[in-house]
Design a protein around this motif. Structure first.
Motif, PDB file in Angstrom:
ATOM      1  N   ALA A  31      48.827  43.739  43.996  1.00  0.00           N
ATOM      2  CA  ALA A  31      48.244  45.080  43.953  1.00  0.00           C
ATOM      3  C   ALA A  31      48.687  45.899  45.157  1.00  0.00           C
ATOM      4  CB  ALA A  31      46.717  44.975  43.905  1.00  0.00           C
ATOM      5  N   ASP A  32      48.710  45.269  46.320  1.00  0.00           N
ATOM      6  CA  ASP A  32      49.142  45.951  47.541  1.00  0.00           C
ATOM      7  C   ASP A  32      50.597  46.400  47.421  1.00  0.00           C
ATOM      8  OD1 ASP A  32      48.928  46.914  50.146  1.00  0.00           O
ATOM      9  OD2 ASP A  32      49.442  44.986  51.055  1.00  0.00           O
ATOM     10  N   ARG A  33      51.425  45.533  46.842  1.00  0.00           N
ATOM     11  CA  ARG A  33      52.853  45.843  46.699  1.00  0.00           C
ATOM     12  C   ARG A  33      53.075  47.055  45.796  1.00  0.00           C
ATOM     13  NH1 ARG A  33      54.478  41.239  44.324  1.00  0.00           N
ATOM     14  NH2 ARG A  33      54.137  40.208  46.324  1.00  0.00           N
ATOM     15  N   PHE A  34      52.249  47.173  44.757  1.00  0.00           N
ATOM     16  CA  PHE A  34      52.439  48.262  43.794  1.00  0.00           C
ATOM     17  C   PHE A  34      51.449  49.414  43.968  1.00  0.00           C
ATOM     18  CE2 PHE A  34      54.387  44.594  41.654  1.00  0.00           C
ATOM     19  CZ  PHE A  34      55.648  45.127  41.386  1.00  0.00           C
ATOM     20  N   GLY A  35      50.666  49.384  45.046  1.00  0.00           N
ATOM     21  CA  GLY A  35      49.765  50.489  45.337  1.00  0.00           C
ATOM     22  C   GLY A  35      48.602  50.626  44.380  1.00  0.00           C
ATOM     23  N   LEU A  36      48.070  49.492  43.905  1.00  0.00           N
ATOM     24  CA  LEU A  36      46.964  49.527  42.948  1.00  0.00           C
ATOM     25  C   LEU A  36      45.641  49.211  43.635  1.00  0.00           C
ATOM     26  CD1 LEU A  36      48.567  47.450  40.036  1.00  0.00           C
ATOM     27  CD2 LEU A  36      48.491  49.939  40.265  1.00  0.00           C
ATOM     28  N   PRO A  37      44.598  49.999  43.405  1.00  0.00           N
ATOM     29  CA  PRO A  37      43.274  49.646  43.938  1.00  0.00           C
ATOM     30  C   PRO A  37      42.832  48.292  43.398  1.00  0.00           C
ATOM     31  CG  PRO A  37      43.286  51.894  43.065  1.00  0.00           C
ATOM     32  CD  PRO A  37      44.575  51.256  42.637  1.00  0.00           C
ATOM     33  N   VAL A  38      42.057  47.571  44.193  1.00  0.00           N
ATOM     34  CA  VAL A  38      41.540  46.264  43.791  1.00  0.00           C
ATOM     35  C   VAL A  38      40.031  46.368  43.582  1.00  0.00           C
ATOM     36  CG1 VAL A  38      41.207  43.852  44.457  1.00  0.00           C
ATOM     37  CG2 VAL A  38      43.349  45.018  45.028  1.00  0.00           C
ATOM     38  N   ILE A  39      39.569  45.854  42.446  1.00  0.00           N
ATOM     39  CA  ILE A  39      38.140  45.799  42.126  1.00  0.00           C
ATOM     40  C   ILE A  39      37.753  44.336  41.996  1.00  0.00           C
ATOM     41  CG2 ILE A  39      36.408  46.277  40.349  1.00  0.00           C
ATOM     42  CD1 ILE A  39      38.067  48.796  39.648  1.00  0.00           C
ATOM     43  N   THR A  40      36.714  43.923  42.711  1.00  0.00           N
ATOM     44  CA  THR A  40      36.249  42.542  42.581  1.00  0.00           C
ATOM     45  C   THR A  40      34.798  42.528  42.096  1.00  0.00           C
ATOM     46  OG1 THR A  40      35.536  42.382  44.913  1.00  0.00           O
ATOM     47  CG2 THR A  40      37.797  41.723  44.392  1.00  0.00           C
ATOM     48  N   LEU A  41      34.513  41.608  41.188  1.00  0.00           N
ATOM     49  CA  LEU A  41      33.179  41.433  40.619  1.00  0.00           C
ATOM     50  C   LEU A  41      32.699  40.036  41.007  1.00  0.00           C
ATOM     51  CD1 LEU A  41      33.937  42.923  37.080  1.00  0.00           C
ATOM     52  CD2 LEU A  41      32.880  44.091  39.022  1.00  0.00           C
ATOM     53  N   VAL A  42      31.666  39.988  41.833  1.00  0.00           N
ATOM     54  CA  VAL A  42      31.244  38.729  42.453  1.00  0.00           C
ATOM     55  C   VAL A  42      30.024  38.158  41.740  1.00  0.00           C
ATOM     56  CG1 VAL A  42      30.448  37.653  44.589  1.00  0.00           C
ATOM     57  CG2 VAL A  42      32.151  39.492  44.671  1.00  0.00           C
ATOM     58  N   ASP A  43      30.134  36.904  41.327  1.00  0.00           N
ATOM     59  CA  ASP A  43      29.011  36.217  40.685  1.00  0.00           C
ATOM     60  C   ASP A  43      29.255  34.717  40.778  1.00  0.00           C
ATOM     61  OD1 ASP A  43      26.708  35.683  39.298  1.00  0.00           O
ATOM     62  OD2 ASP A  43      27.537  36.134  37.323  1.00  0.00           O
ATOM     63  N   THR A  44      28.860  34.136  41.900  1.00  0.00           N
ATOM     64  CA  THR A  44      29.109  32.709  42.126  1.00  0.00           C
ATOM     65  C   THR A  44      28.024  32.096  42.990  1.00  0.00           C
ATOM     66  OG1 THR A  44      30.688  31.102  43.035  1.00  0.00           O
ATOM     67  CG2 THR A  44      30.569  33.231  44.133  1.00  0.00           C
ATOM     68  N   LEU A  97      40.949  51.524  34.675  1.00  0.00           N
ATOM     69  CA  LEU A  97      39.563  51.966  34.722  1.00  0.00           C
ATOM     70  C   LEU A  97      39.557  53.474  34.562  1.00  0.00           C
ATOM     71  CD1 LEU A  97      36.525  51.367  35.278  1.00  0.00           C
ATOM     72  CD2 LEU A  97      37.017  51.807  37.701  1.00  0.00           C
ATOM     73  N   ASP A  98      39.091  53.934  33.406  1.00  0.00           N
ATOM     74  CA  ASP A  98      39.102  55.367  33.092  1.00  0.00           C
ATOM     75  C   ASP A  98      40.505  55.949  33.290  1.00  0.00           C
ATOM     76  OD1 ASP A  98      37.936  57.735  32.204  1.00  0.00           O
ATOM     77  OD2 ASP A  98      37.476  58.410  34.244  1.00  0.00           O
ATOM     78  N   GLY A  99      41.513  55.185  32.872  1.00  0.00           N
ATOM     79  CA  GLY A  99      42.898  55.641  32.958  1.00  0.00           C
ATOM     80  C   GLY A  99      43.601  55.304  34.245  1.00  0.00           C
ATOM     81  N   ARG A 100      42.869  54.923  35.269  1.00  0.00           N
ATOM     82  CA  ARG A 100      43.462  54.605  36.573  1.00  0.00           C
ATOM     83  C   ARG A 100      43.934  53.156  36.583  1.00  0.00           C
ATOM     84  NH1 ARG A 100      41.735  55.788  42.404  1.00  0.00           N
ATOM     85  NH2 ARG A 100      40.112  57.131  41.530  1.00  0.00           N
ATOM     86  N   PRO A 101      45.212  52.895  36.922  1.00  0.00           N
ATOM     87  CA  PRO A 101      45.675  51.498  36.994  1.00  0.00           C
ATOM     88  C   PRO A 101      45.029  50.782  38.174  1.00  0.00           C
ATOM     89  CG  PRO A 101      47.522  53.056  37.174  1.00  0.00           C
ATOM     90  CD  PRO A 101      46.282  53.848  37.216  1.00  0.00           C
ATOM     91  N   VAL A 102      44.514  49.581  37.925  1.00  0.00           N
ATOM     92  CA  VAL A 102      43.840  48.804  38.972  1.00  0.00           C
ATOM     93  C   VAL A 102      44.153  47.327  38.789  1.00  0.00           C
ATOM     94  CG1 VAL A 102      41.916  50.444  39.171  1.00  0.00           C
ATOM     95  CG2 VAL A 102      41.722  48.496  37.600  1.00  0.00           C
TER      96      VAL A 102
END
Length: 320
Positions: free
Chosen positions: A147-160, A105-110
């Motif tokens: 993601a936790d293991r590799f230090g990556l932020p998590v983004i969730t998109l909810v639509d259910t 996201l804008d160059g940031r690994p997520v």
């Protein structure tokens, strides 16, 4: 072709007349209808503004469920680069209702994870209308732990509308899978930000949205049960869904007052379905802003922030 909601029928008539005039003009070069069509366009714009100026909770439910709203796959395609989908729960199988993978996201690994409803009959059936089965939640758990293991932020998109309530899902441990996903959200030591992009239904949504920061699109909804389900239980009459929608306080505006949501993302006039690009851009900006707020928090700080956030839920706005 525009899909109009029930309360938009007067708008459909005006826009339809304007289109008919322009269609006639295309078949006869001698006809000049632009002035009349332009007047209809202005009338339609005024009506659209009036309709969306003060939507009732039930009408917001209708807008949140609009089939033409941008879906998870649209956001991933437009906002993220180098998206690498990851599939399967390493236990039972793949669930097409949940999509996720590594991206930037804008160059940031997520790590991005979301519900996908599909955009036509075939894809909606494949995606089970965004209703995840246990393997979908277990896949989400696997990706969050990665993601936790590799230090990556998590983004969730909810639509259910909610987790799938079918017999097979229950046999495979639906409630346990939802609980594990919620537990993982609360326990990972990396930033977790979430956006309700349409419907946030029941535990199926909470399992993705137990985040450090939660944003909601202006006309999205987030509730423990659908208005129809609530009405069926309380009044034994699903037709009382309007009253149920009022009582549930499921709109972004109500939930921000209660502290459940942290911010509201404005939608274009007429809802997200009328301007995908504008909506997706606004969501991207909000995601970046929420992640920036969490940049300086360490592992323990992020977990503590999430815990304190949930302990505060409902502590404000109760008298509103």
């Amino acid at each position: 072709m525009t899909n109009y909601l029930d309360f938009e029928k007067p708008l459909a008539e005006i826009e339809g007349k304007a289109e008919e005039l322009r269609a006639l003009a295309r078949t006869s070069k001698e006809m000049d209808v632009e002035a009349e069509a332009g007047a209809l366009d202005r009338k339609a714009a005024d009506l659209l503004r009036d309709l969306y100026k003060s939507l009732t909770p039930w009408r917001k439910c209708q807008v949140a469920r609009h089939p033409d709203r941008p879906h998870c796959s649209d956001y991933i395609k437009a906002l993220f680069t180098e998206y690498t989908p990851l599939a399967g729960d390493r236990s039972f199988g793949e669930d097409a209702a949940v999509m996720g993978g590594l991206a930037r996201l804008d160059g940031r690994p997520v790590m991005v994870i979301g519900h996908e409803k599909g955009n036509d009959t075939k894809s909606r059936i494949t995606r089970n209308f965004g209703m995840a089965r246990p393997e979908g939640y277990r896949k989400a758990v696997r990706l969050m732990k990665m993601a936790d293991r590799f230090g990556l932020p998590v983004i969730t998109l909810v639509d259910t509308p909610g987790a799938y309530p079918g017999k097979g899902a229950e046999e495979r441990g639906q409630s346990e899978a939802i609980a594990r996903s919620t537990e993982t959200c609360l326990g990972i030591g990396v930033p977790l930000v979430s956006v309700i992009i349409g419907e946030g239904g029941s535990g199926g949504a909470v399992a993705f949205a137990s985040a450090n920061r939660l944003a909601m699109l202006e006309h999205s909804i987030y509730s423990v049960i659908s208005p129809e389900g609530c009405a069926s239980i309380l009044w034994k009459d699903s037709e009382k869904m309007r009253e149920a929608a009022e009582a549930l306080r499921l709109t972004a505006q109500d939930l921000t007052k209660l502290g459940v949501a942290d911010r509201i993302i404005d939608e274009p006039l007429g809802g997200a379905h009328r301007d995908h690009a504008g909506t997706i851009k606004a969501v991207g900006q909000t995601l970046e802003a929420m992640l920036s707020e969490l940049d300086k928090k360490g592992r323990k700080g992020l977990i503590r922030d999430r815990r304190e956030r949930f302990l505060r839920l409902g502590s404000k706005g109760l008298a509103a």
